[in-house]
Design an enzyme around this catalytic site. Structure first.
Site, PDB file in Angstrom:
ATOM      1  N   ASP A  67      12.806  14.194 -31.058  1.00  0.00           N
ATOM      2  CA  ASP A  67      11.812  13.330 -30.371  1.00  0.00           C
ATOM      3  C   ASP A  67      10.394  13.410 -30.840  1.00  0.00           C
ATOM      4  OD1 ASP A  67      12.383  11.047 -27.953  1.00  0.00           O
ATOM      5  OD2 ASP A  67      10.501  12.044 -27.621  1.00  0.00           O
ATOM      6  N   TYR A 102       3.098   6.988 -25.799  1.00  0.00           N
ATOM      7  CA  TYR A 102       3.632   5.801 -26.372  1.00  0.00           C
ATOM      8  C   TYR A 102       2.847   5.187 -26.476  1.00  0.00           C
ATOM      9  CZ  TYR A 102       8.283   7.529 -25.163  1.00  0.00           C
ATOM     10  OH  TYR A 102       9.455   8.195 -25.239  1.00  0.00           O
ATOM     11  N   HIS A 139      20.503  13.619 -27.717  1.00  0.00           N
ATOM     12  CA  HIS A 139      19.075  13.722 -27.838  1.00  0.00           C
ATOM     13  C   HIS A 139      18.752  14.848 -27.570  1.00  0.00           C
ATOM     14  CE1 HIS A 139      15.648  11.563 -29.064  1.00  0.00           C
ATOM     15  NE2 HIS A 139      15.127  11.711 -27.750  1.00  0.00           N
TER      16      HIS A 139
END
Length: 407
Positions: free
Chosen positions: A178, A317, A364
């Site tokens: 990630d 983000y 993930h």
């Protein structure tokens, strides 16, 4: 700038832990699905949410999780106005390779709790590692980024300082998924970083803009025919899964990349709200047959709530939104990649050739879903790069002055 690490112990006041439990217990969910017959296409389901609420209230014990977390040596150190939290677990084995493990969102340092022991204390004859697990700025026990515009490149820089100047490792490796994979990529620009292993590798083909345009513009039968002509059935399946995620599972990204504090403040004091927002990813992008447990999930959710870092964790983000339009960084150091079958952004092998690649079951959150597979691939890759490291250089070991940090 003082680079003196300070040991600490994780310990939250009982009142705060009880407050969390009561807020979970008192959270009201609808009696039935809002949309009759709704499933995960609409987001979390009532059945899943009620099951999690019951487990978190009646079965999960934070104090047990806290004791598990405290079995490792924890430290904090101030680097460029960031108080960086990290675990530093040294191996007793000679020639152990220093290795940093980096999490992403919605993970935490706890994502690696199943791999620290097998990496530091392997079977006889297998490669051992000195393991360092930091919390990203704004996550867990690390402080928030000190300014606007703090990017993953800044985090890569201070993590290199942690390894090379604070812990005095002159040669080390890194592993990440990630956001951790992107940070690991930028760490390869630093001299002391000798090799990297990723379990999410975003690479490109010169034809990807045309392929994506074809998918979204052409009739589906035409675009599917084009993809199937260019790629193998397995590669086509991976493309389809990735595109489906971008179309149906990417809403969180747009919210956090544009208005992070809207969702951040809204859920700051709602553990079940955090569970709905974060927990959905622990269903959508995992291997349902993996080793992720309800206890793993509740520990992660509790860390976000108890440390009051859900809001700050979303900022990564926003600050790196423009990074996604940049050309991927070119890695010149040795690189290994494990693409777990149920992860998102699984790239065709030809896009990352001649990089060493492994594949395995899992999704993930590899460290909690398939820890054995991750450990095996990490060990195999870094063993192949053993000549890059000199682990006889002693690391900095601070005097034990362990004291609890109460938050």
């Amino acid at each position: 700038m003082s680079l003196e690490p300070v040991p600490f112990k994780v310990e939250f006041p009982n009142e705060r832990v009880e407050r969390m439990r009561h807020k979970v217990q008192d959270f009201e969910l609808p009696d039935t699905e809002v949309v009759p017959g709704a499933n995960w296409d609409y987001g979390v389901t009532i059945e899943w949410a009620k099951k999690l609420q019951d487990y978190w209230t009646n079965s999960f014990d934070w104090k047990v999780a806290e004791a598990r977390i405290n079995k490792w040596p924890h430290f904090k150190v101030d680097i460029e106005s960031v108080s960086v939290h990290f675990i530093h677990q040294r191996s007793s084995h000679e020639n152990a390779i220093p290795l940093m493990l980096i999490h992403g969102w919605p993970g935490s340092f706890y994502e690696f709790h199943k791999v620290i022991e097998p990496l530091t204390n392997p079977p006889a004859g297998e490669q051992a590692f000195h393991v360092v697990v930091p919390s990203l700025p704004g996550f867990g026990f690390s402080s928030n980024p000190p300014r606007k515009g703090w990017s993953v490149k800044d985090t890569a820089r201070i993590f290199d300082i942690l390894m090379s100047q604070v812990l005095k490792y002159e040669a080390y490796g890194v592993q990440g998924g990630d956001w951790g994979s992107i940070i690991s990529t930028y760490m390869t620009f630093h001299d002391s970083l000798k090799a990297a292993h990723l379990n999410m590798c975003v690479s490109t083909s010169p034809y990807i803009p045309l392929l994506l345009a074809a998918h979204f513009i052409l009739p589906s039968s035409w675009s599917q025919g084009l993809f199937k002509w260019l790629y193998t059935p397995a590669e086509y399946h991976d493309f389809a899964e990735t595109i489906n995620f971008l179309k149906t599972g990417y809403g969180y990204y747009h919210e956090q990349a544009t208005q992070p504090m809207t969702i951040g403040y809204a859920l700051n004091d709602s553990p079940m709200g955090i569970a709905m927002w974060i927990g959905e990813k622990y269903h959508a992008i995992i291997d349902k047959e993996g080793e992720l447990t309800e206890d793993d999930l509740c520990t992660t959710l509790s860390l976000y709530y108890l440390t009051k870092t859900f809001a700050s964790s979303t900022v990564i983000y926003y600050e790196n939104f423009n990074l996604m339009s940049e050309k991927p960084a070119r890695i010149t150091k040795p690189l290994g990649v494990t693409q777990f079958q149920k992860d998102v952004f699984v790239m065709p092998r030809r896009w990352v050739w001649p990089i060493t690649i492994g594949t395995d079951k899992g999704g993930h959150f590899a460290g909690v879903e398939n820890p054995e597979g991750l450990v095996q691939d990490v060990r195999e890759f870094f063993t192949s790069q053993k000549d890059q490291f000199d682990s006889n250089i002693p690391a900095y070991l601070p005097e034990d002055k362990t004291s609890p940090v109460r938050l």
